[in-house]
Design a protein around this motif. Sequence first.
Motif, short mmCIF file in Angstrom:
data_model
loop_
_atom_site.label_atom_id
_atom_site.label_comp_id
_atom_site.label_asym_id
_atom_site.label_seq_id
_atom_site.Cartn_x
_atom_site.Cartn_y
_atom_site.Cartn_z
N PRO A 34 35.69 33.31 50.32
CA PRO A 34 35.62 32.52 48.49
C PRO A 34 35.36 33.28 47.55
N LEU A 35 34.01 34.50 47.11
CA LEU A 35 34.54 35.01 46.12
C LEU A 35 35.46 35.91 45.62
N VAL A 36 35.86 36.30 46.08
CA VAL A 36 36.94 37.16 46.47
C VAL A 36 37.82 37.31 45.59
N GLU A 37 38.40 36.13 46.56
CA GLU A 37 39.79 34.86 45.88
C GLU A 37 39.65 33.91 44.79
N GLN A 38 38.15 34.06 43.95
CA GLN A 38 38.10 33.41 42.73
C GLN A 38 38.14 34.63 41.81
N LEU A 39 38.08 35.69 41.89
CA LEU A 39 38.13 36.90 41.56
C LEU A 39 39.12 36.81 40.92
N LEU A 40 40.02 37.14 42.22
CA LEU A 40 40.91 37.41 42.10
C LEU A 40 41.92 36.59 41.22
N SER A 41 41.91 35.51 41.71
CA SER A 41 42.71 34.19 40.44
C SER A 41 42.16 34.41 39.20
N PHE A 42 41.19 34.70 39.30
CA PHE A 42 40.63 34.64 37.01
C PHE A 42 41.02 36.10 36.63
N GLY A 43 41.92 37.01 37.26
CA GLY A 43 42.60 38.64 36.60
C GLY A 43 41.57 39.49 35.87
N PRO A 44 42.59 40.27 36.04
CA PRO A 44 40.99 41.21 35.04
C PRO A 44 40.43 41.79 34.31
N PRO A 45 38.90 42.40 34.22
CA PRO A 45 38.19 41.93 32.92
C PRO A 45 39.05 42.97 31.61
N LYS A 46 38.79 42.48 31.01
CA LYS A 46 38.29 43.83 29.98
C LYS A 46 38.03 44.57 29.59
N ALA A 47 38.25 46.03 28.88
CA ALA A 47 37.57 47.41 28.60
C ALA A 47 35.71 46.75 27.73
N GLU B 112 35.99 37.02 25.32
CA GLU B 112 36.05 37.25 27.34
C GLU B 112 35.16 36.04 27.42
N GLU B 113 33.95 36.64 26.91
CA GLU B 113 32.80 35.44 26.33
C GLU B 113 32.68 34.25 26.76
N ASP B 114 34.17 33.47 26.10
CA ASP B 114 34.29 32.43 26.58
C ASP B 114 34.80 31.98 27.74
N ARG B 115 36.02 33.15 28.21
CA ARG B 115 36.58 32.81 28.86
C ARG B 115 35.71 32.85 30.19
N LEU B 116 34.70 33.70 30.60
CA LEU B 116 33.57 33.35 31.27
C LEU B 116 33.24 32.43 31.58
N ALA B 117 33.16 31.99 30.72
CA ALA B 117 31.50 30.51 30.15
C ALA B 117 32.56 29.37 31.20
N GLN B 118 33.60 29.07 30.98
CA GLN B 118 34.27 28.30 31.30
C GLN B 118 34.30 28.87 32.61
N PHE B 119 35.14 29.71 33.56
CA PHE B 119 34.99 30.87 34.75
C PHE B 119 33.93 30.08 35.58
N VAL B 120 32.67 30.53 34.93
CA VAL B 120 31.07 30.17 35.22
C VAL B 120 31.15 28.70 36.76
N PRO B 121 31.03 27.76 35.44
CA PRO B 121 31.15 26.29 36.29
C PRO B 121 32.35 26.19 37.25
N GLN B 122 33.57 27.01 37.70
CA GLN B 122 34.37 26.97 38.59
C GLN B 122 33.40 27.65 40.16
N LEU B 123 32.99 28.57 39.47
CA LEU B 123 32.83 30.29 40.69
C LEU B 123 31.55 29.17 41.69
#
Length: 329
Positions: free
Chosen positions: A98-111, A117-128
Amino acid sequence: MPSYIAEEQRGAEARILNALFPEILQGLQLTHQAGDEFGAEPRRQPAGPRMEHRHLEYRQPSRQRYPDPESYAHMLADRSFMDVAAVLMPVVQAITPPLVEQLLSFGPPKAEIDRHEEDRLAQFVPQLVATIAPIVTQVLPGLLQSMHGVRAGHPVRVTDHELNQRYLGPILQAMLPAIVTRLPELLAVVHGDQRPPVRHERLPGHGELQVVRISRNDLVHAHRLPDGDVIQLSETAAPPGTTEVRISTAPHALWWKGVQVTGDGDREICFAGTDGEPEASFDSRAAQSGGVVVLWKAQLFGVRTPMYVIPISELSPDGKCLTFHWAAD
């Protein structure tokens, strides 16, 4: 025949497991070490680099038949750690798909990790966290029951005090920070690495050891480094003709850190560590163009390891105090 997508999924799960498990195991060992030392007198150790944290010492044979209270406490602590470590791998394996599925749904990271990007990650963490925590609470009682041969009539319950105190709490405490702090790396594993390739160089004086080459820009802007560390460099004035180096850590960084400066011919000029003298000074002329700064940290089981190297010429050290603040590891 399994599909190509299924094969790719399994490959991604294996890479995620390989990246996460050592980090989680290290976090688990750290929580047990911190709990064992809470309230105890601080123990100072000799300053300077060393590759091995454990020492062998000779002791006269004891005539006691039973261990003293201190030895018995350490035996219990070791047993507790090994019991939890025994169920850690199956738990990590359970959360990986399920962790891989969540990471796939988030999309690729920025270089480069910027504010957006930090704001986007902060919104993703509770879901994770909401995905991972329930899985751990569901699989752990069954794992303990099957591993310890508990009779079916006496199941291990999620409300059991020992389950939560000895297993669930420490595992979640080690697992969630490891996943959150390494999100960019985990995203790169799943989607393909979008970041610049990691450069390695030999450790001065140890031709067989490789360390990661970093730049002044990485330190000044506190970029997340390849092993998950964040080290911030600040520069202040020092007397002309001298250079000072200092090492500091965030309050939550409990493990040892160090900074080493070498000159031409791999000669060590100074070493500062968090368990001894955290600062050192030297004549700026001693730091020739071939010198480097090596940043060390304690890794799994406290082994002190050189991690990053930067040419001292990039830092223009004359008349400066260079403070390396280890903000995250």
